[in-house]
Design a protein around this motif. Structure first.
Motif, mmCIF file in Angstrom:
data_model
loop_
_atom_site.group_PDB
_atom_site.id
_atom_site.type_symbol
_atom_site.label_atom_id
_atom_site.label_comp_id
_atom_site.label_asym_id
_atom_site.label_seq_id
_atom_site.Cartn_x
_atom_site.Cartn_y
_atom_site.Cartn_z
ATOM 1 N N ARG A 5 56.196 -13.969 -28.333
ATOM 2 C CA ARG A 5 56.645 -12.486 -27.860
ATOM 3 C C ARG A 5 55.844 -11.585 -27.865
ATOM 4 N NH1 ARG A 5 61.690 -10.656 -31.475
ATOM 5 N NH2 ARG A 5 62.073 -9.369 -29.685
ATOM 6 N N PRO A 6 55.719 -10.827 -26.643
ATOM 7 C CA PRO A 6 54.906 -9.593 -26.621
ATOM 8 C C PRO A 6 55.012 -8.676 -27.327
ATOM 9 C CG PRO A 6 56.575 -9.601 -24.729
ATOM 10 C CD PRO A 6 56.910 -10.708 -25.707
ATOM 11 N N HIS A 7 53.949 -8.079 -27.890
ATOM 12 C CA HIS A 7 53.725 -6.986 -28.939
ATOM 13 C C HIS A 7 53.869 -5.718 -28.165
ATOM 14 C CE1 HIS A 7 53.489 -9.664 -32.033
ATOM 15 N NE2 HIS A 7 52.610 -10.467 -31.387
ATOM 16 N N ILE A 8 54.479 -4.677 -28.631
ATOM 17 C CA ILE A 8 54.509 -3.287 -28.408
ATOM 18 C C ILE A 8 52.900 -2.850 -28.355
ATOM 19 C CG2 ILE A 8 56.706 -2.966 -28.608
ATOM 20 C CD1 ILE A 8 55.881 -1.346 -31.316
ATOM 21 N N LYS A 9 52.696 -1.887 -27.391
ATOM 22 C CA LYS A 9 51.339 -1.412 -27.342
ATOM 23 C C LYS A 9 51.403 0.110 -27.997
ATOM 24 C CE LYS A 9 50.099 -4.181 -23.500
ATOM 25 N NZ LYS A 9 51.230 -4.865 -22.947
ATOM 26 N N THR A 10 52.380 0.721 -28.252
ATOM 27 C CA THR A 10 52.420 1.962 -28.606
ATOM 28 C C THR A 10 53.228 2.118 -29.977
ATOM 29 O OG1 THR A 10 54.412 2.374 -27.395
ATOM 30 C CG2 THR A 10 52.473 2.936 -26.302
#
Length: 75
Positions: A5-10
């Motif tokens: 899963r992509p991880h949040i960047k903020t």
């Protein structure tokens, strides 16, 4: 190979009571404009806003009884 899963960047921001009330007032209106809501919360992502709308619709029963009946009949 497992999908990742992509991880949040903020860093996630907690919604304040004032923000929730403002969003709730917008949701009570007949027409919901995501562009208008996005303008009210320029520092929030569209994904974050949609997730909060989904959660508030369930918590505050914005969808209404007819929606739940249709959902129950479908499942």
């Amino acid at each position: 190979m497992a999908l990742q899963r992509p991880h949040i960047k903020t860093k996630p921001l907690k919604w304040t009571k004032e923000e929730e009330m403002l969003l709730y007032e917008q949701l009570k209106k007949d027409e919901i404009s995501l562009e208008r809501i996005k303008d009210l919360f320029p520092y929030r992502s569209l994904v974050s806003i949609k997730a909060k709308i989904r959660k508030m619709r369930i918590e505050k029963d914005i969808c209404g009884k007819s929606y739940r009946q249709q959902k129950a009949e479908f499942t």
